[in-house]
Design a protein around this motif. Structure first.
Motif, short mmCIF file in Angstrom:
data_model
loop_
_atom_site.label_atom_id
_atom_site.label_comp_id
_atom_site.label_asym_id
_atom_site.label_seq_id
_atom_site.Cartn_x
_atom_site.Cartn_y
_atom_site.Cartn_z
N SER A 99 18.41 18.59 -5.05
CA SER A 99 19.18 19.64 -5.71
C SER A 99 20.05 20.29 -4.63
O SER A 99 19.82 20.08 -3.44
CB SER A 99 18.28 20.66 -6.41
N PHE A 100 21.02 21.08 -5.06
CA PHE A 100 22.00 21.60 -4.13
C PHE A 100 22.23 23.08 -4.37
O PHE A 100 22.20 23.54 -5.51
CB PHE A 100 23.33 20.84 -4.28
N ASP A 101 22.49 23.80 -3.29
CA ASP A 101 22.92 25.18 -3.33
C ASP A 101 24.28 25.25 -2.66
O ASP A 101 24.54 24.53 -1.69
CB ASP A 101 21.93 26.10 -2.61
N VAL A 102 25.16 26.09 -3.17
CA VAL A 102 26.54 26.18 -2.68
C VAL A 102 26.83 27.61 -2.25
O VAL A 102 26.51 28.56 -2.97
CB VAL A 102 27.54 25.75 -3.78
N LEU A 103 27.42 27.74 -1.08
CA LEU A 103 27.91 29.03 -0.59
C LEU A 103 29.38 28.86 -0.26
O LEU A 103 29.73 28.15 0.68
CB LEU A 103 27.13 29.48 0.65
N LEU A 104 30.24 29.46 -1.08
CA LEU A 104 31.68 29.34 -0.86
C LEU A 104 32.11 30.22 0.30
O LEU A 104 31.53 31.30 0.53
CB LEU A 104 32.44 29.72 -2.13
N ASN A 105 33.10 29.79 1.04
CA ASN A 105 33.59 30.51 2.20
C ASN A 105 33.99 31.93 1.82
O ASN A 105 34.79 32.13 0.91
CB ASN A 105 34.78 29.76 2.81
N GLY A 106 33.42 32.90 2.51
CA GLY A 106 33.73 34.30 2.27
C GLY A 106 32.93 34.96 1.17
O GLY A 106 33.03 36.16 0.96
N SER A 107 32.12 34.20 0.45
CA SER A 107 31.33 34.77 -0.64
C SER A 107 29.95 35.19 -0.12
O SER A 107 29.33 34.47 0.65
CB SER A 107 31.15 33.74 -1.76
N PRO A 108 29.46 36.34 -0.58
CA PRO A 108 28.11 36.76 -0.18
C PRO A 108 27.02 36.21 -1.10
O PRO A 108 25.84 36.42 -0.87
CB PRO A 108 28.18 38.29 -0.28
N HIS A 109 27.41 35.49 -2.17
CA HIS A 109 26.44 35.05 -3.17
C HIS A 109 26.28 33.54 -3.18
O HIS A 109 27.26 32.79 -3.15
CB HIS A 109 26.88 35.51 -4.57
N TRP A 110 25.03 33.12 -3.26
CA TRP A 110 24.71 31.70 -3.37
C TRP A 110 24.80 31.27 -4.83
O TRP A 110 24.44 32.02 -5.73
CB TRP A 110 23.28 31.45 -2.89
N LEU A 111 25.27 30.06 -5.04
CA LEU A 111 25.22 29.41 -6.35
C LEU A 111 24.14 28.34 -6.22
O LEU A 111 24.27 27.43 -5.40
CB LEU A 111 26.58 28.80 -6.69
N CYS A 112 23.09 28.45 -7.01
CA CYS A 112 21.89 27.64 -6.78
C CYS A 112 21.61 26.66 -7.91
O CYS A 112 22.08 26.81 -9.03
CB CYS A 112 20.67 28.55 -6.63
N ARG A 113 20.80 25.69 -7.56
CA ARG A 113 20.25 24.69 -8.49
C ARG A 113 21.32 23.81 -9.15
O ARG A 113 21.41 23.75 -10.36
CB ARG A 113 19.37 25.36 -9.52
N PHE A 114 22.06 23.12 -8.33
CA PHE A 114 23.01 22.13 -8.81
C PHE A 114 22.40 20.75 -8.65
O PHE A 114 21.56 20.53 -7.78
CB PHE A 114 24.33 22.21 -8.04
N LEU A 115 22.82 19.82 -9.47
CA LEU A 115 22.37 18.44 -9.39
C LEU A 115 23.58 17.54 -9.12
O LEU A 115 24.69 17.86 -9.52
CB LEU A 115 21.72 18.01 -10.71
N ALA A 116 23.33 16.43 -8.44
CA ALA A 116 24.40 15.47 -8.19
C ALA A 116 24.66 14.70 -9.47
O ALA A 116 23.73 14.28 -10.17
CB ALA A 116 24.00 14.51 -7.08
N TRP A 117 25.92 14.51 -9.79
CA TRP A 117 26.34 13.76 -10.97
C TRP A 117 27.47 12.85 -10.56
O TRP A 117 28.36 13.25 -9.80
CB TRP A 117 26.81 14.70 -12.07
N ARG A 118 27.42 11.61 -11.05
CA ARG A 118 28.45 10.66 -10.66
C ARG A 118 28.58 9.53 -11.65
O ARG A 118 27.59 9.04 -12.17
CB ARG A 118 28.09 10.07 -9.29
N ARG A 119 29.82 9.14 -11.92
CA ARG A 119 30.10 7.91 -12.64
C ARG A 119 30.16 6.79 -11.62
O ARG A 119 30.44 7.02 -10.45
CB ARG A 119 31.44 7.99 -13.37
N ASP A 120 29.96 5.58 -12.06
CA ASP A 120 30.02 4.42 -11.18
C ASP A 120 31.38 4.36 -10.49
O ASP A 120 32.41 4.27 -11.15
CB ASP A 120 29.77 3.14 -11.98
N GLY A 121 31.37 4.48 -9.17
CA GLY A 121 32.61 4.41 -8.40
C GLY A 121 33.41 5.69 -8.35
O GLY A 121 34.46 5.73 -7.70
N GLY A 122 32.96 6.76 -8.98
CA GLY A 122 33.70 8.02 -8.99
C GLY A 122 33.24 8.97 -7.90
O GLY A 122 32.37 8.66 -7.09
#
Length: 174
Positions: A99-122
């Motif tokens: 799972s993934f957590d994201v912290l955007l540059n300059g943001s004080p807040h974490w965005l949590c609990r992301f999952l990897a998603w992908r189409r074949d070759g995308g």
């Protein structure tokens, strides 16, 4: 070029905790699948071993850990602030998968609990574990937020999610 040290001042211990072999294998394949590194790229092995990989051209730094939330947030916040880049934190649990957590540059807040998603070759997408929230496309150009989902229905969402539990590959099968 200035050398960057990831040792904590006065303590001498590494700023980023060492990662397990299984976490490192997912981390390396994730970087390659996202297009941030090539399999034979200089510095990839060192980045995977330390659990830290920065791509200034893409404007993103990716780290990996096997620690549970909220552990490792403070260290990553310091790293993101120092590097002034978006940060993606891969968390690998042997039972739950990646799972993934994201912290955007300059943001004080974490965005949590992301999952990897992908189409074949995308491209690799980070989609919220819940049904709503921002979506991010991650590739060699960086971390790009989107309002809409990259899939059309629940079946496509489920079919494209990659947890990398048994196999470390982040190759899309959908």
């Amino acid at each position: 070029m200035n050398a960057i040290t990831f040792d904590r001042p006065l303590m001498g211990e590494p700023m980023l905790p060492r990662t397990t072999y299984r976490t490192r294998s997912r981390f390396g394949t994730f970087l390659i699948a996202a297009g941030l590194a090539q399999a034979d790229a200089e510095g990839l092995d060192e980045g995977v071993a330390t659990g830290f990989y920065a791509d200034r051209a893409a404007g993103v730094v990716v780290t990996a850990t096997s620690c549970d939330r909220p552990l490792f947030f403070d260290e990553c916040e310091a790293l993101a602030q120092f590097m002034q880049l978006d940060l993606v934190l891969l968390r690998f649990d042997p039972l739950q998968g990646a799972s993934f957590d994201v912290l955007l540059n300059g943001s004080p807040h974490w965005l949590c609990r992301f999952l990897a998603w992908r189409r074949d070759g995308g491209d690799i997408w980070l989609v919220p574990a819940q049904a709503s929230g921002p979506f991010f496309r991650l590739n060699g150009e960086g971390l790009v937020p989107f309002e809409g989902a990259p899939y059309e229905n629940g079946y496509e969402r489920y079919a494209g999610i990659i947890r990398a539990i048994e196999r470390p590959s982040f190759e899309g099968e959908f």
